[in-house]
Design a protein around this motif. Structure first.
Motif, short mmCIF file in Angstrom:
data_model
loop_
_atom_site.label_atom_id
_atom_site.label_comp_id
_atom_site.label_asym_id
_atom_site.label_seq_id
_atom_site.Cartn_x
_atom_site.Cartn_y
_atom_site.Cartn_z
N VAL A 43 3.14 8.94 -4.42
CA VAL A 43 1.79 7.92 -4.49
C VAL A 43 0.66 8.45 -5.53
O VAL A 43 0.00 7.67 -6.19
CB VAL A 43 1.44 7.69 -3.13
CG1 VAL A 43 0.13 6.86 -3.23
CG2 VAL A 43 2.52 6.79 -2.44
N GLN A 44 0.25 9.62 -5.31
CA GLN A 44 -0.93 9.99 -6.05
C GLN A 44 -0.50 10.71 -7.56
O GLN A 44 -1.00 10.77 -8.45
CB GLN A 44 -1.77 10.89 -5.17
CG GLN A 44 -3.18 11.28 -5.98
CD GLN A 44 -4.26 11.71 -5.06
OE1 GLN A 44 -5.22 12.38 -5.55
NE2 GLN A 44 -4.16 11.35 -3.75
N ASP A 46 6.46 12.24 -1.66
CA ASP A 46 5.56 11.16 -1.76
C ASP A 46 4.79 11.32 -3.10
O ASP A 46 4.10 12.26 -3.34
CB ASP A 46 4.53 11.46 -0.66
CG ASP A 46 3.24 10.19 -0.66
OD1 ASP A 46 3.08 9.71 -1.77
OD2 ASP A 46 2.79 10.33 0.41
N GLU A 99 4.39 16.06 -0.67
CA GLU A 99 3.46 15.92 -1.91
C GLU A 99 4.02 16.91 -2.84
O GLU A 99 3.46 18.28 -2.69
CB GLU A 99 2.23 15.81 -1.46
CG GLU A 99 1.68 14.74 -0.81
CD GLU A 99 0.28 14.93 -0.02
OE1 GLU A 99 -0.87 14.53 -0.67
OE2 GLU A 99 0.26 15.51 0.97
N SER A 142 0.86 -1.18 0.23
CA SER A 142 0.05 -0.05 -0.07
C SER A 142 0.83 1.33 0.17
O SER A 142 2.11 1.11 0.18
CB SER A 142 -0.91 -0.06 1.27
OG SER A 142 -0.05 0.16 2.24
N GLY A 143 0.16 2.30 -0.37
CA GLY A 143 1.01 3.97 -0.46
C GLY A 143 1.30 4.07 1.16
O GLY A 143 2.62 4.40 1.38
N ALA A 144 0.75 3.79 2.04
CA ALA A 144 0.98 4.02 3.62
C ALA A 144 2.29 3.51 3.92
O ALA A 144 3.11 3.74 4.53
CB ALA A 144 -0.20 3.76 4.22
N GLU A 202 -5.08 15.03 -1.88
CA GLU A 202 -6.18 15.02 -0.94
C GLU A 202 -6.76 16.26 -0.67
O GLU A 202 -7.90 16.52 -0.24
CB GLU A 202 -6.13 13.92 0.27
CG GLU A 202 -5.78 12.71 -0.14
CD GLU A 202 -7.02 11.92 -0.96
OE1 GLU A 202 -6.64 11.46 -2.24
OE2 GLU A 202 -7.98 11.94 -0.64
N VAL A 223 5.02 4.76 2.46
CA VAL A 223 5.49 5.93 3.24
C VAL A 223 6.07 5.83 4.56
O VAL A 223 7.29 6.34 4.81
CB VAL A 223 4.20 7.05 3.51
CG1 VAL A 223 4.51 8.03 4.53
CG2 VAL A 223 3.82 7.39 2.27
N PHE A 266 -1.55 14.43 3.06
CA PHE A 266 -2.21 13.34 3.38
C PHE A 266 -1.00 12.14 2.83
O PHE A 266 -0.80 12.10 1.60
CB PHE A 266 -3.47 13.18 2.32
CG PHE A 266 -4.21 11.84 2.67
CD1 PHE A 266 -4.83 11.30 3.84
CD2 PHE A 266 -3.57 10.61 1.85
CE1 PHE A 266 -5.34 10.35 4.00
CE2 PHE A 266 -4.51 9.41 2.29
CZ PHE A 266 -5.17 9.27 3.38
N HIS A 267 -0.74 11.20 3.72
CA HIS A 267 0.13 10.21 3.39
C HIS A 267 -0.32 8.85 3.61
O HIS A 267 0.50 7.97 3.68
CB HIS A 267 1.49 10.58 4.04
CG HIS A 267 2.29 11.89 3.79
ND1 HIS A 267 2.74 12.13 2.39
CD2 HIS A 267 2.21 13.17 4.41
CE1 HIS A 267 3.45 13.12 2.40
NE2 HIS A 267 3.17 13.68 3.57
N GLY A 268 -1.60 8.90 4.12
CA GLY A 268 -2.05 7.41 4.58
C GLY A 268 -2.58 7.49 5.85
O GLY A 268 -2.87 8.43 6.62
N LYS A 313 -0.27 3.07 -5.87
CA LYS A 313 -1.55 3.27 -6.67
C LYS A 313 -1.14 2.78 -8.20
O LYS A 313 -1.22 1.41 -8.72
CB LYS A 313 -1.99 4.86 -6.67
CG LYS A 313 -2.36 5.33 -5.21
CD LYS A 313 -3.05 6.50 -5.43
CE LYS A 313 -3.40 7.30 -4.05
NZ LYS A 313 -4.75 6.86 -3.43
N1 PLP Z 1 0.26 9.35 -0.01
C1 PLP Z 1 -0.39 9.90 -0.93
C2 PLP Z 1 -0.06 11.47 -1.35
C3 PLP Z 1 -1.84 9.40 -1.13
O1 PLP Z 1 -2.58 10.25 -2.03
C4 PLP Z 1 -2.00 8.45 -0.61
C5 PLP Z 1 -3.73 7.83 -0.78
O2 PLP Z 1 -4.53 8.46 -1.01
C6 PLP Z 1 -1.27 7.49 0.31
C7 PLP Z 1 -0.12 8.29 0.52
C8 PLP Z 1 -1.86 6.31 0.73
O3 PLP Z 1 -2.00 5.32 0.18
P1 PLP Z 1 -2.72 3.93 0.49
O4 PLP Z 1 -4.41 4.29 0.63
O5 PLP Z 1 -2.50 3.00 -0.81
O6 PLP Z 1 -2.12 3.52 1.60
#
Ligand code: PLP
Length: 407
Positions: free
Chosen positions: A230-231, A228, A195, A105-107, A200, A110, A141-143, A257
């Motif tokens: 992820v998005q 980060d 980010e 997962s993204g979290a 988010e 991170v 927003f990092h998770g 993602k």
């Molecule tokens: N980092 C960012 C910038 C995100 O937008 C998200 C999720 O929206 C995450 C981390 C967390 O990812 P995950 O939901 O796969 O844990």
């Protein structure tokens, strides 16, 4: 007849209520569209929070998943497998780093980056044990893990989850002098987590030059610049990475993602040897991280981005979308403005009269065949799959225009 109501009731009764979905029940996805159980078709303007950049059920990615699932699904990292190394070589060359650490997962990615940063700070930079600070941004927003929500400023994400993990300093986003001040006043800064566009928070784009200045400041102070993406990564903002707009090469790059095109949970942390070497056997890991399916899917997903020129498409159509939406905003009193980069955009609406105006607009957008989700009460994110064509995008702009005129 089994209809939407039935499935919504099942989730209501048996699932934890930790989400507030729009009342549509989807059963199929193809390209830029999804279909609900009643057979209604919608444009997907969320793309599972930018995971489905390559479009729903992309045949190449799905085939990679099926083929690998029939051969070998999981070995854990107790043994080698014949897919992981191939993927590791591919992904590191694709993004230009020495090494990758695969997660799901993204979290988790991170968390991995935070652990890497702290360990590097103690073992390489020489910060006294337990003293390392990581600077993060307001509106982040990092998770959802306990450590990550420790530095969230969103009360819903954070409240009642304490005691929190210490060691983080929050600065306003896109405020370079605030970061300068933190570096001037604190001795033990290990890194800066950012980010490049806050997803988010509603596609918040920092001032031009912000990322580069922050990166240079990190270099000057021997701290890690951790992006980060992820998005924002993997084509979404019209560059492979959003950091590419400012020619910033993060010391630590976090991806998730779209690394699987939304078919499978695949995330990754990339860094060069001098940082990644801090992880030694037994010091970090995950049973599923780097499994053969994830590896096969990851290669296919990144090939699709490259071979179908999706980054370039996101850039070109993003310009068109914002230009059209800016015109639309002038017509409708409810609209404030549109912002974003590439195909990660948001409409800011005027929230004066009604509390949940963004939600109400999204409900009506759905009635008109377009799915989007509010982020906060007055912001609607628009992030279609990057395979969308210009004709489709213009049709969607018309749907949005028509919907807004009913408010
Ligand atoms: N980092 C960012 C910038 C995100 O937008 C998200 C999720 O929206 C995450 C981390 C967390 O990812 P995950 O939901 O796969 O844990």
């Amino acid at each position: 007849m089994i209809d939407s109501k039935h499935f919504i009731e099942l989730e209501e009764q048996y699932g934890a209520h930790n989400y507030h979905p729009l009342p549509v029940v989807l059963s199929q996805g193809r390209g830029v569209k999804v279909i609900d159980v009643e057979g209604r078709e919608y444009y997907d303007f969320l793309s599972a929070y930018s995971a489905v950049n390559q479009g729903h059920c992309h045949p190449k990615i799905v085939n990679a998943l099926i083929e690998q699932a029939q051969k070998l699904t999981l070995t854990s990292r107790a043994f080698f497998n014949d897919k992981l190394g191939v993927y590791e070589k591919f992904v590191t060359q694709y993004f230009g780093y020495d090494k990758v650490l695969p997660m799901n997962s993204g979290a988790e990615a991170v968390e991995t980056a935070l652990k890497l940063c702290r360990k590097w700070a103690y073992e390489v930079k020489g910060i006294p044990e337990g003293e390392a600070k990581i600077v993060v941004c307001e509106g982040n927003f990092h998770g959802r893990t306990t450590t990550i929500v420790s530095f969230s400023v969103d009360p819903d994400a954070r409240n009642s989850y304490g005691p929190f993990t210490p060691g983080f300093i929050v600065v306003p986003y896109s405020d370079f002098s605030a970061l300068e001040k933190v570096f001037a006043e604190n001795q033990h800064i290990a890194g800066f987590l950012v980010e490049p566009v806050q997803g988010e928070a509603g596609a918040r784009v920092p001032d031009e030059g912000y990322l580069k200045k922050c990166y240079d400041l990190c270099k000057k102070n021997n701290a890690l610049f951790i992006a980060d993406e992820v998005q924002t990564g993997i084509g979404r903002t019209g560059r492979l990475l959003a950091c590419d707009y400012e020619n910033v090469r993060p010391d630590v790059l976090i991806l998730g993602k779209a690394l699987s095109g939304g078919t499978y949970p695949v995330s990754a942390v990339l860094a060069d040897n001098d940082k990644m070497q801090v992880f030694r056997p037994g010091q970090h890991g995950s049973t599923f991280g780097g499994n053969p399916i994830a590896a096969a899917v990851g290669i296919a997903a990144l090939e699709v981005i490259r071979d179908e020129h999706l980054t370039e498409n996101a850039f070109r159509l993003g310009e068109i979308f914002r230009a059209k939406m800016t015109e639309i905003c002038k017509k409708h009193k409810i609209c404030e403005y549109v912002r974003g980069k590439g195909l990660l955009n948001a409409l800011i609406v005027n929230n004066l009269k009604e509390k949940d105006i963004a939600w109400d607009i999204c409900l009506r957008l759905a009635e008109n065949g377009l799915l989007a989700k509010p982020t906060h009460t007055n912001i609607i994110r628009f992030a279609p799959p990057l395979i969308i064509t210009e004709a489709q995008l213009l049709e969607c702009v018309e749907i949005i225009d028509k919907t807004l005129s009913s408010f």
